[in-house]
Scaffold this motif. Structure first.
Motif: not given
Length: 316
Positions: A73-90
């Protein structure tokens, strides 16, 4: 036994289930509800990999799901990451946190292992409550779904549903492959008789640690996916009660079966969705009663009891 298994877990049944999931949004099933249920089905499958196939009971699995949900949530909303990168980060957050907790807890067994995981999960809950980037009691709100690979917008519920379904199918097939691999057979041996597995020369702690990390990584993926679906991450994602719910989902559907956790997740989420506006806070009492009935009346769960009944029928 193979014939009985084929009726409930054969290719035809799975093809029928997948076909039903494909047409679910077009036959009146609310896509957001289905996506939420699929996310919890992934979570339950991850927990079943640990409990059903390795014999390790974790009372703190919500910590891995919730920590990954906040991270995505923080990476996608605040850092502007793409959803697939956010999933990999999670997924990576779930695996890393699982490695830390596993290194501490894996040498313990039974209730001691469960209590250590619960204690570590409460520490994660406290961090999520106090850390400035988590939003405290308000949680992370307004998490955008974004565009998949920068090309496919996920704002539409229908598009997002098929993406969630694809992730669920990939995770489910991966778990099936893990369980049927030589590594999975060792996990079953550890579950059935750990001293014998040790006597055969297996490094039991290493096998259990890897199973724990795999389970927490998949749980993290489930939390990340749920954050993208619903658009927020809250303290309920890391609360100990969610760890209890995933235990109930696994036991209700059938521990140590592939279909059991999926059926259990859909049953519990469906009950919560149906009863939320009708009974209010009494829903926790009803779910607790279901748990008691499950433990007393059918300990093998829905799928396990069906398989046992089919086997008894075949014997007669």
């Amino acid at each position: 036994m193979k014939s009985s298994l084929s009726k409930f877990t054969g290719p035809r049944m799975w093809a029928a289930v997948f076909a039903l999931l494909l047409v679910a949004p077009f036959i009146g099933l609310y896509p957001v509800f289905m996506m939420k249920a699929l996310c919890f089905a992934i979570f339950a499958c991850a927990f079943n990999l640990l409990l059903g196939y390795t014999g390790l009971l974790s009372f703190g699995h919500a910590a891995f799901m919730g920590a990954a949900a906040y991270a995505t949530g923080w990476l996608v909303r605040t850092a502007g990451w793409a959803p697939e990168l956010g999933l990999l980060a999670g997924l990576a957050v779930g695996a890393a946190l699982g490695l830390v907790v596993g290194l501490i807890a894996i040498r313990r067994q039974g209730i001691y292992f469960a209590m250590i995981t619960l204690a570590m999960a409460q520490m994660v809950y406290f961090v999520c409550l106090q850390a400035p980037f988590t939003g405290g009691e308000d949680g992370l709100q307004g998490v955008p779904r974004g565009k998949l690979f920068g090309l496919i917008p996920l704002g539409s519920d229908l598009t997002m549903y098929f993406f969630v379904l694809a992730v669920f199918a990939a995770v489910f097939l991966a778990i099936v492959r893990i369980v049927h691999s030589p590594y999975g057979q060792v996990l079953k041996a550890i579950r059935e008789n750990e001293p014998r597995a040790v006597s055969l020369g297996y490094d039991v702690d290493r096998y259990k640690l890897l199973a724990f990390v795999l389970s927490t990584a998949i749980a993290g993926l489930a939390g990340s996916l749920k954050t993208l679906v619903l658009g927020f991450a809250t303290l309920s994602d890391v609360h100990w009660s969610l760890s209890g719910e995933v235990v109930l989902m696994t036991l209700l559907g059938g521990m140590g079966t592939f279909a059991g956790p999926v059926i259990g997740a859909f049953s519990i989420i469906g009950l919560q969705n149906f009863l939320a506006d009708r009974v209010g806070s009494w829903i926790n009492v009803i779910i607790g009663g279901i748990f008691v009935v499950c433990v007393i009346a059918f300990r093998k769960g829905i799928v396990g009891e069906l398989l046992a009944w089919q086997e008894r029928r075949k014997g007669r």
